[in-house]
Design an enzyme around this catalytic site. Structure first.
Site, PDB file in Angstrom:
ATOM      1  N   GLU A  29      -4.146  -9.497   3.940  1.00  0.00           N
ATOM      2  CA  GLU A  29      -4.969  -9.171   5.114  1.00  0.00           C
ATOM      3  C   GLU A  29      -6.151 -10.105   5.301  1.00  0.00           C
ATOM      4  O   GLU A  29      -6.591 -10.361   6.416  1.00  0.00           O
ATOM      5  CB  GLU A  29      -5.476  -7.729   5.024  1.00  0.00           C
ATOM      6  CG  GLU A  29      -4.409  -6.670   5.238  1.00  0.00           C
ATOM      7  CD  GLU A  29      -3.537  -6.391   4.021  1.00  0.00           C
ATOM      8  OE1 GLU A  29      -3.650  -7.116   3.011  1.00  0.00           O
ATOM      9  OE2 GLU A  29      -2.729  -5.450   4.070  1.00  0.00           O
ATOM     10  N   GLU A  51       0.837  -1.211   0.000  1.00  0.00           N
ATOM     11  CA  GLU A  51       0.000   0.000   0.000  1.00  0.00           C
ATOM     12  C   GLU A  51       0.868   1.256   0.000  1.00  0.00           C
ATOM     13  O   GLU A  51       0.576   2.233  -0.684  1.00  0.00           O
ATOM     14  CB  GLU A  51      -0.943  -0.026   1.216  1.00  0.00           C
ATOM     15  CG  GLU A  51      -1.982  -1.126   1.090  1.00  0.00           C
ATOM     16  CD  GLU A  51      -2.895  -1.200   2.308  1.00  0.00           C
ATOM     17  OE1 GLU A  51      -2.385  -1.454   3.416  1.00  0.00           O
ATOM     18  OE2 GLU A  51      -4.106  -1.006   2.156  1.00  0.00           O
TER      19      GLU A  51
END
Ligand code: NAI
Length: 698
Positions: free
Chosen positions: A126, A106
């Site tokens: 995640e 990210e």
């Protein structure tokens, strides 16, 4: 202290992430990145910034040591850092090698340019913790690789090498040589050619037919994810990336993330993740305890367990000498191992050469003398103390000093087994689960005299053969089987009291267990439990007899292997079929015991089975047999098919609330043909419930 180092190289600033081992994005590192950008912006001589990690990792994502602490949420949080980088007035180039996962990816997506080594590992994992990427990953990734690839990566959490994205907007360049040099060269080019500040947020996330695609994906992912809410939320967030402006999409992602953090499923998955890491920590055995070198292994017994155990070591490239009593048994064992490898070759999971190489590591033998040089012996002979005695006396004679002598016993007293040798400090229990080449769990049984370095060696070896090792003290059944006996007992008693075989299994399977207790008994073989019960009846004359279960065994119905148990089975088929014969026996036994069958609710089935596990678990913890409640959970998650999304029996009890568990147990004391005191809450459970604390709290 972890930090980000700032250097200037010509007119290029270099921010090097330095938080070993994987550049977890802890608070110091997050601050360091922001400071670095500030410095670069303040320095007129600097024209561009390179953000680089180590060879091992650009960044593996969040710093797991910060989980659950104030630091995790302290500013600058990752989203702030990424916004800061993205809105930098000078171009920022991410230079990526090794792991670039989760928050790391990210962060890279917040940079204006990205270059990577071909083998850099790219992932947004995640979902494996029941979450979704919460710092823009679901919005930016689809903008650079397209919605379909992004959904696949985010829903699966799988790792993809950077080279697979060559040509996509994810990477501006894939570089083979020295990464820092290439990054500085790239940054210099950006400066000299006056290239723009490319922001991923300004791109469009594309799909030729978004409506059809997302409808299809929601249906398939929804069906597959069953008990897990996160995968569908991932799809929803990627859909927002395609259908909404960036900032709106970020709101959708944020809301989904906050929402998922609160789900019991994510709490359970995070609990399992951390529990797995804790199992190898042993309070009085420091992590730097020296270990013994295990280069060769001996296995005694070529039956069900001996063959499975051998395969673990062959797979890890460790030579195995397998010893049997007779040629016939030895041949059968070797053949069983060969079959496993042949099966793998047939399924395309292994090359023929590799299978041959594994088999070449196996030495079959009929003589204990061939074990004189091995570093570790694992005994997997019949479960009888007399047989174990003769084996261990023999091992004591033939094995070299310092060799570790292990038993795979599932119920016998390891201290007694150790006493058959003159070197009890070298004796340990290595309790594998069937099929031993597949099941993840390994109970490492620590005897009273087991040496610390023997224990440390076993834990290290477990990693080498890819097992989850949990330390257990010595008791009947160790952690897993001691608890499962109580769970099975409740299932069997409820069968006598009024529930049906099918109702019991269905209630437990609906909770998420891979298999109900009676189907499990049929799979394991009823004779094993029967033999244990007979021994226990003798040792403890007050014990409630499992009349029905014993009757089923007396009829020769041992489960799948005899074609009948609590169910019946067609030849060659594992489908459990309803058997009216069993209903008849159930009726007879109820009549004999004077039981008027009553209606038993699914809730009662669930609570009595699961709380029986919890209560015995609490007792085991109190006795110091298990080191921590989370170890007990790992035993159940990796060895007994306890639903992962419920986090294991002890975690589940905490989710229900320990006072609620205690109250339910107190209600069971009435009206049961059960041992007085059976449902007395274990002292530790009662104490923790009263204190309002969890099992592992200090
Ligand atoms: P098994 O009956 O399939 O195999 C035992 C093998 O040991 C036989 O092939 C027998 O010929 C051989 N053997 C017996 N005495 C011997 C001796 N003195 N020297 C060399 N070989 C000898 O039994 P299984 O199921 O493999 O169990 C072995 C051990 O593993 C037992 O202690 C059992 O409690 C334990 N165990 C079994 C599990 C299971 O699910 N079957 C699970 C975990 C532990």
């Amino acid at each position: 202290m972890s930090t980000a180092h700032y250097d200037v190289n010509g007119n290029i600033a270099v921010i090097r992430l330095d938080n070993p081992p994987v550049n977890g994005l802890g608070l110091e590192l997050r601050r360091g990145i922001v400071n670095g950008i500030q410095k670069a912006e303040a320095d007129d001589a600097v024209k561009a910034v390179v953000l680089i990690g180590s060879d091992r990792a650009f960044s593996g994502g969040a710093d797991i040591s910060e989980f659950g602490t104030d630091k995790a949420m302290a500013e600058p949080i990752l989203t702030t850092v990424i916004n800061y980088v993205e809105s930098s007035r000078k171009p920022v180039i991410a230079a990526i090698s090794g792991a670039c996962m989760g928050g790391g990816l990210e962060l890279a997506l917040g940079c204006h340019y990205r270059i990577a080594k071909p083998d850099a590992q790219i992932a947004l994992p995640e979902v494996k913790l029941g979450l979704l990427p919460g710092a823009g990953g679901t919005q930016r990734l689809p903008r650079v690789i397209g919605a379909e690839h992004a959904v696949n990566m985010i829903v699966s959490g799988s790792v993809v090498p950077a080279k697979q994205f060559k040509g996509s907007a994810l990477f501006d360049e894939i570089v083979d040589g020295e990464l820092l040099d290439a990054a500085i060269a790239y940054a210099t080019k950006v400066v000299s050619e006056n290239l723009p500040l490319k922001k991923v947020r300004d791109l469009k996330a594309k799909h030729p037919n978004p409506e059809g695609f997302f409808m299809f994906t929601q249906n398939t992912v929804g069906a597959m994810a069953k008990n897990y809410p996160a995968p569908l939320k991932c799809v929803e967030a990627v859909k927002a990336a395609v259908t909404m402006p960036f900032d709106k999409g970020m709101e959708v992602e944020r809301e989904a993330f906050v929402n998922l953090m609160q789900t019991p499923e994510s709490r359970a998955l995070r609990h399992a993740f951390f529990s797995e890491r804790l199992t190898s920590k042993i309070a009085d055995v420091p992590s730097d305890t020296p270990v013994r070198d295990i280069k060769t292994v001996g296995v005694i017994g070529g039956g069900t367990m001996g063959t499975g155990i051998s395969i673990n070591f062959l797979n890890a490239g460790i030579p195995v000498t397998i010893v049997e009593m007779k040629q016939e048994g030895l041949d059968r064992g070797v053949e069983a191992i060969r079959k496993v490898y042949e099966g793998r070759v047939k399924k395309g999971r292994m090359s023929e050469d590799d299978a041959k190489a594994k088999m070449a590591l196996l030495t079959p033998s009929l003589s204990y003398d061939d074990l004189s040089n091995v570093d570790l012996v694992i005994e997997a002979v019949f479960e009888e103390m007399g047989v174990k005695q003769s084996v261990f006396e023999k091992l004591d004679e033939v094995c070299k000093p310092g060799a570790i002598l292990a038993s795979n016993t599932s119920t016998l007293d390891l201290n007694k087994i150790a006493s058959f040798t003159k070197r009890p400090e070298d004796v340990i229990g290595l309790h594998f689960f069937s099929p031993a080449n597949i099941m993840k769990l390994l109970e490492v049984v620590r005897g009273d005299k087991t040496a610390k370095d023997v224990l440390a060696t076993a834990m290290k070896l477990a990693k080498a053969i890819k097992k989850t090792a949990v330390v257990s003290g010595v008791c009947d059944g160790f952690i897993g089987n001691r608890m499962i006996n109580q769970y099975q007992r409740e299932a069997l008693l409820m069968l006598e009291e009024g529930a049906s075989v099918q109702q019991i299994d269905k209630a437990i399977e609906k909770f998420g267990f891979a298999m109900g207790p009676l189907r499990m008994a049929d799979l394991a073989g009823g004779d094993i439990g029967w033999a244990i019960r007979k021994r226990q009846y003798e040792e403890n004359p007050n014990m409630v007899k499992m009349v029905l279960a014993d009757r089923i065994c007396e009829m020769g119905r041992y489960g799948q292997k005899t074609g009948a148990g609590f169910y019946r089975y067609e030849p060659g088929n594992r489908n459990a079929l309803h058997d009216p014969e069993v209903d008849k026996v159930v009726d007879e036994v109820r009549a004999e015991l004077g039981i008027t069958p009553r209606k038993i609710s699914n809730q009662e089935i669930l609570e009595r089975c699961v709380y029986a596990l919890v209560n015995e678990g609490a007792q085991i913890l109190d006795e110091g047999i298990a080191q921590r409640a989370s170890d007990i959970d790992m035993v159940y998650l990796t060895g007994y098919g306890f639903p992962v999304f419920r986090g294991g029996p002890m975690h589940y009890a905490e989710e229900v609330g320990l006072p609620n568990v205690v109250r339910a147990m107190q209600a069971f004391t009435e009206d049961r043909h059960t041992q007085p005191g059976f449902w007395e809450p274990a002292a530790l459970l009662a104490k923790r419930a009263e204190e309002g604390k969890g099992f592992d709290s200090k």
